[in-house]
Design a protein around this motif. Structure first.
Motif, PDB file in Angstrom:
ATOM      1  N   ALA A 156       1.022  -8.550  -0.625  1.00 21.52           N
ATOM      2  CA  ALA A 156       0.640  -9.635  -1.538  1.00 21.52           C
ATOM      3  C   ALA A 156      -0.685 -10.210  -1.098  1.00 21.52           C
ATOM      4  N   ASN A 157      -1.390 -10.819  -2.059  1.00 16.89           N
ATOM      5  CA  ASN A 157      -2.547 -11.633  -1.695  1.00 16.89           C
ATOM      6  C   ASN A 157      -2.439 -12.975  -2.411  1.00 16.89           C
ATOM      7  N   ALA A 201       9.008   0.787  -2.435  1.00 13.97           N
ATOM      8  CA  ALA A 201       7.920   1.565  -3.042  1.00 13.97           C
ATOM      9  C   ALA A 201       7.243   0.800  -4.164  1.00 13.97           C
ATOM     10  N   THR A 202       8.003  -0.048  -4.853  1.00 13.41           N
ATOM     11  CA  THR A 202       7.472  -0.867  -5.942  1.00 13.41           C
ATOM     12  C   THR A 202       7.784  -2.325  -5.655  1.00 13.41           C
ATOM     13  N   LEU A 203       6.812  -3.182  -5.882  1.00 20.19           N
ATOM     14  CA  LEU A 203       6.982  -4.602  -5.579  1.00 20.19           C
ATOM     15  C   LEU A 203       7.003  -5.469  -6.828  1.00 20.19           C
ATOM     16  N   ALA A 204       6.139  -5.170  -7.782  1.00 21.56           N
ATOM     17  CA  ALA A 204       6.001  -6.025  -8.960  1.00 21.56           C
ATOM     18  C   ALA A 204       5.543  -5.178 -10.139  1.00 21.56           C
ATOM     19  N   THR A 205       5.506  -5.814 -11.301  1.00 19.30           N
ATOM     20  CA  THR A 205       5.044  -5.140 -12.528  1.00 19.30           C
ATOM     21  C   THR A 205       3.956  -5.986 -13.192  1.00 19.30           C
ATOM     22  N   ASN A 206       2.956  -6.340 -12.402  1.00 20.06           N
ATOM     23  CA  ASN A 206       1.853  -7.138 -12.935  1.00 20.06           C
ATOM     24  C   ASN A 206       1.059  -6.351 -13.964  1.00 20.06           C
ATOM     25  N   THR A 207       0.689  -7.024 -15.058  1.00 28.24           N
ATOM     26  CA  THR A 207      -0.252  -6.470 -16.022  1.00 28.24           C
ATOM     27  C   THR A 207      -1.532  -7.282 -15.924  1.00 28.24           C
ATOM     28  N   TYR A 208      -2.581  -6.669 -15.454  1.00 34.20           N
ATOM     29  CA  TYR A 208      -3.809  -7.393 -15.140  1.00 34.20           C
ATOM     30  C   TYR A 208      -4.784  -7.377 -16.325  1.00 34.20           C
ATOM     31  N   TRP A 209      -5.603  -8.436 -16.356  1.00 28.92           N
ATOM     32  CA  TRP A 209      -6.687  -8.475 -17.323  1.00 28.92           C
ATOM     33  C   TRP A 209      -7.773  -7.498 -16.903  1.00 28.92           C
ATOM     34  N   SER A 210      -8.438  -6.907 -17.896  1.00 31.20           N
ATOM     35  CA  SER A 210      -9.562  -6.017 -17.630  1.00 31.20           C
ATOM     36  C   SER A 210     -10.821  -6.608 -18.256  1.00 31.20           C
ATOM     37  N   ALA A 211     -11.945  -6.026 -17.931  1.00 32.07           N
ATOM     38  CA  ALA A 211     -13.214  -6.526 -18.468  1.00 32.07           C
ATOM     39  C   ALA A 211     -13.237  -6.454 -19.992  1.00 32.07           C
ATOM     40  N   ILE A 240      -6.268 -21.267 -12.218  1.00 34.44           N
ATOM     41  CA  ILE A 240      -5.812 -19.943 -12.658  1.00 34.44           C
ATOM     42  C   ILE A 240      -5.804 -18.928 -11.513  1.00 34.44           C
ATOM     43  N   GLU A 241      -5.007 -17.888 -11.693  1.00 32.96           N
ATOM     44  CA  GLU A 241      -5.141 -16.673 -10.903  1.00 32.96           C
ATOM     45  C   GLU A 241      -5.851 -15.652 -11.794  1.00 32.96           C
ATOM     46  N   PHE A 242      -6.762 -14.896 -11.211  1.00 24.69           N
ATOM     47  CA  PHE A 242      -7.579 -13.975 -11.991  1.00 24.69           C
ATOM     48  C   PHE A 242      -7.583 -12.596 -11.344  1.00 24.69           C
ATOM     49  N   LYS A 243      -8.163 -11.637 -12.034  1.00 25.17           N
ATOM     50  CA  LYS A 243      -8.272 -10.266 -11.519  1.00 25.17           C
ATOM     51  C   LYS A 243      -9.722  -9.964 -11.194  1.00 25.17           C
ATOM     52  N   VAL A 244     -10.006  -9.587  -9.956  1.00 28.12           N
ATOM     53  CA  VAL A 244     -11.340  -9.113  -9.588  1.00 28.12           C
ATOM     54  C   VAL A 244     -11.501  -7.711 -10.161  1.00 28.12           C
ATOM     55  N   VAL A 293     -14.079  -2.502  -5.760  1.00 27.89           N
ATOM     56  CA  VAL A 293     -13.076  -3.541  -5.496  1.00 27.89           C
ATOM     57  C   VAL A 293     -12.088  -2.999  -4.477  1.00 27.89           C
ATOM     58  N   GLY A 294     -11.871  -3.735  -3.393  1.00 27.92           N
ATOM     59  CA  GLY A 294     -10.988  -3.268  -2.332  1.00 27.92           C
ATOM     60  C   GLY A 294      -9.537  -3.206  -2.771  1.00 27.92           C
ATOM     61  N   THR A 295      -8.812  -2.223  -2.249  1.00 28.40           N
ATOM     62  CA  THR A 295      -7.388  -2.124  -2.581  1.00 28.40           C
ATOM     63  C   THR A 295      -6.613  -3.345  -2.094  1.00 28.40           C
ATOM     64  N   HIS A 296      -7.095  -3.985  -1.050  1.00 25.00           N
ATOM     65  CA  HIS A 296      -6.411  -5.167  -0.522  1.00 25.00           C
ATOM     66  C   HIS A 296      -6.536  -6.361  -1.458  1.00 25.00           C
ATOM     67  N   GLU A 297      -7.484  -6.329  -2.399  1.00 23.95           N
ATOM     68  CA  GLU A 297      -7.653  -7.424  -3.352  1.00 23.95           C
ATOM     69  C   GLU A 297      -7.310  -6.969  -4.775  1.00 23.95           C
ATOM     70  N   SER A 298      -6.356  -6.042  -4.864  1.00 25.44           N
ATOM     71  CA  SER A 298      -6.019  -5.466  -6.161  1.00 25.44           C
ATOM     72  C   SER A 298      -5.067  -6.326  -6.969  1.00 25.44           C
ATOM     73  N   GLY A 299      -4.551  -7.418  -6.396  1.00 26.13           N
ATOM     74  CA  GLY A 299      -3.622  -8.282  -7.117  1.00 26.13           C
ATOM     75  C   GLY A 299      -4.308  -9.488  -7.712  1.00 26.13           C
ATOM     76  N   TRP A 300      -3.505 -10.488  -8.047  1.00 30.17           N
ATOM     77  CA  TRP A 300      -4.040 -11.749  -8.586  1.00 30.17           C
ATOM     78  C   TRP A 300      -4.733 -12.524  -7.476  1.00 30.17           C
ATOM     79  N   LYS A 301      -5.889 -13.075  -7.809  1.00 29.55           N
ATOM     80  CA  LYS A 301      -6.687 -13.803  -6.826  1.00 29.55           C
ATOM     81  C   LYS A 301      -7.072 -15.166  -7.368  1.00 29.55           C
ATOM     82  N   ASP A 302      -7.327 -16.113  -6.453  1.00 32.46           N
ATOM     83  CA  ASP A 302      -7.950 -17.384  -6.829  1.00 32.46           C
ATOM     84  C   ASP A 302      -9.163 -17.682  -5.954  1.00 32.46           C
ATOM     85  N   THR A 303      -9.374 -16.850  -4.933  1.00 36.51           N
ATOM     86  CA  THR A 303     -10.492 -17.024  -4.002  1.00 36.51           C
ATOM     87  C   THR A 303     -11.003 -15.636  -3.625  1.00 36.51           C
ATOM     88  N   PHE A 304     -12.305 -15.485  -3.510  1.00 38.48           N
ATOM     89  CA  PHE A 304     -12.853 -14.199  -3.085  1.00 38.48           C
ATOM     90  C   PHE A 304     -14.139 -14.428  -2.319  1.00 38.48           C
TER      91      PHE A 304
END
Length: 575
Positions: A244-245, A341-351, A412-416, A426-437
């Motif tokens: 998680a991040n 093997a699976t943690l969540a089913t997030n659907t992220y926003w894209s550009a 908000i939480e957003f997608k980098v 974009v790093g794999t470690h920041e592939s989830g929802w973020k509020d700080t980068f």
């Protein structure tokens, strides 16, 4: 000869003192839906000699309790400021109304009680709270005011993850401090402009150690620094998983391995990692370390100097942040021996989802000119951006300065989605929802987020976006935005007349509105001399307002209407 032996003994004793470990403090965990938080001055024995004056909450002597809350609950915070100065408390990462957000505008005067409440909409995640008083954020955070928030939800609860707080699931706030000559205070502005501490503190503990069971364990790590970054890994270079991040669980675990498994964590960011201690011998140990030597130019804390404004004894070196002792598995929990093997089913926003595009530039920072955003230093009532409710927006933050910055957006939480225009960067470690980068020098970061649920055109309670380095935000590297709808901007004509009963009152005070279409936006209760004692944003007034904590006397009750923002005042007597 005697002199040589004496000096050698002093050096050896000094080595023993500094090599001894202290059991790391695990903040008290509070659960429920109502939380009483008392911000106060304290002292803590951190180094030899004098105790150090600190800031803390409740029973802690540095930092505050961990608040454990559930998604969809309505939580009530009763925050009392017993510091010797005004403060605020910002719920970092929480999706909530702006008037509850705790930014620079929701100031809690000395002795006052602030009572925000909101419905928890965040998914399971590790958030935190901290002061956000303009021009005092760095000093108050340096003293130690802050704490973790753990959000739980059914999706996370169904997974086989470590979640016994303080046993196999621990919080870890990383920061550093410097002390004055007598060790009784931290070095803070304006006495010093230094931005990095000389000595590591983990959960407010120097030379920290902690015993964890022989299994997979979960570390919820927060960079709670004023400015320093951390390049984290283990002393034996063992692999670990990021689960998680900032905004919660990733869809799948990210394995960090190779010859030097590392993850960078910048100010305000959180990461949850799982590491396997199941193959270790009970009684053995391993260190979680900051591998901060040899970083690229601009990495905060990578400067070579040990003194001066950007100097520190921890600069450009590798150092331990937690000495982990391997203990036996506990009988009270089922040991975790594998990673789901699976943690969540997030659907992220894209550009391509974005209908609005914005650009933010890091400016200033040359000579005596402080850093700013878009060449506009922070002004309390200036709104930089107006966002439409439910818009999906794409922001690109560009940093052409020589120094990297940690960028945080409230609400908000957003997608980098890109770094330097590249999705692949974009790093794999920041592939989830973020509020700080982190946005390094001469680079850009693009994110996409939806501004949903909360609209409020009140310019006196906006949301913030800013650099999370304490000195930079105090210096004005902040912007403000409001989220609006046609309804939110509707200046309806209402009658703000009301009466209070019973009057005099003992425990509860009730409000009778003359116009039932009136919505109470804010209630401020003050003494007749004008000292604020209670602040209630959008209170649940229908069941009465609890005034039992007030001393006997005469008070003013100031009611602000939601639509017109006009204020009507009545007096009442507390028996």
């Amino acid at each position: 000869m005697k002199k040589t032996i004496f000096i050698t003994l002093i050096a050896f004793n000094s080595f023993l003192i500094h090599s001894q470990y202290n059991t790391m403090t695990m903040p008290e965990a509070l659960t429920g839906t109502t939380f009483n938080l008392n911000i106060h001055e304290s002292t803590k024995q951190l180094v030899s000699g004098n105790q150090t004056i600190t800031g803390a909450l409740n029973n802690e002597t540095f930092w505050g309790p961990t608040l454990i809350i559930n998604k969809d609950d309505v939580v009530h915070m009763n925050v009392t400021n017993n510091l010797n100065e005004s403060t605020t408390i910002h719920w970092h990462g929480m999706h909530l109304p702006a008037v509850m957000d705790g930014g620079p505008h929701q100031i809690i005067p000395v002795g006052a009680l602030w009572q925000p409440l909101w419905t928890v909409k965040n998914q399971a995640s590790t958030l935190w709270y901290h002061p956000h008083l303009h021009e005092s954020t760095q000093a108050q955070m340096t003293k130690g005011v802050g704490g973790f928030i753990i959000v739980k939800d059914p999706q996370e609860a169904a997974l086989a993850l470590p979640r016994t707080y303080g046993v196999d699931d621990i919080v870890l706030a990383l920061t550093s401090r410097s002390y004055n000559a007598t060790n009784n205070t931290f070095v803070t502005p304006p006495a010093s402009t230094r931005v990095y501490g000389d000595y590591m503190l983990s959960n407010g503990t120097p030379n920290a150690q902690y015993t964890l069971p022989k299994q997979y364990v979960r570390l919820r790590i927060l960079n709670a620094e004023i400015e320093r970054g951390y390049n984290l890994g283990f002393s034996d270079n063992r692999a670990f998983y990021i689960i998680a991040n900032d905004g919660g669980l990733l869809n799948t675990p990210v394995l960090i391995n190779g010859t030097t498994p590392r993850v960078k964590l910048m100010v305000g960011e959180r990461v949850e990692i799982m590491v396997n201690l199941g193959n270790d011998i009970i009684g053995s140990s391993v260190d979680l370390k900051a591998y901060n030597s040899g970083q690229t130019l601009g990495f905060p804390g990578g400067e070579p100097n040990s003194s001066g404004q950007f100097g520190s004894l921890l600069n450009n070196i590798d150092f331990s942040v937690l000495h982990i002792n391997v203990g036996a598995t506990t009988t009270t929990t089922t040991p975790i021996t594998a990673i789901p093997a699976t943690l969540a089913t997030n659907t992220y926003w894209s550009a391509t989802d974005a209908t609005v595009t914005r650009a933010v530039a890091v400016t200033g920072g040359q000579g005596a000119t402080p850093f700013s955003l878009d060449n506009h230093p922070f002004v309390l009532n200036y709104i930089d951006k107006t966002v439409n409710l439910n818009d999906v927006e794409k922001w690109t933050v560009t940093n052409n300065a020589i120094f990297g910055h940690s960028f945080h957006v409230h609400d908000i939480e957003f997608k980098v989605v890109a770094r330097n225009g590249s999705a692949a960067a974009v790093g794999t470690h920041e592939s989830g929802w973020k509020d700080t980068f982190y946005v390094p020098r001469n680079e850009s970061v693009t994110f996409v987020g939806k501004f949903d649920d909360f609209a409020d055109a009140d310019v006196t309670h906006p949301y913030m976006y800013h650099c999370h380095f304490g000195g930079h935000e105090d210096g004005g590297m902040m912007g403000q935005f409001i989220v609006t709808t046609t309804l939110a901007n509707n200046q309806n004509v209402v009658t703000n007349e009301f009466s209070l009963y019973p009057n005099p009152a003992t425990d509860k005070l009730y409000v009778n509105l003359k116009d039932t279409s009136t919505e109470i936006y804010y209630v401020t209760i003050a003494t007749v001399e004008g000292r604020i004692v209670m602040m209630l944003p959008q209170p649940e007034w229908q069941n009465g307002i609890d005034i039992s904590s007030l001393a006997s006397g005469v008070y003013t009750f100031q009611m602000m209407d939601k639509h017109t923002k006009s204020i009507t005042t009545k007096k009442f007597i507390k028996k």
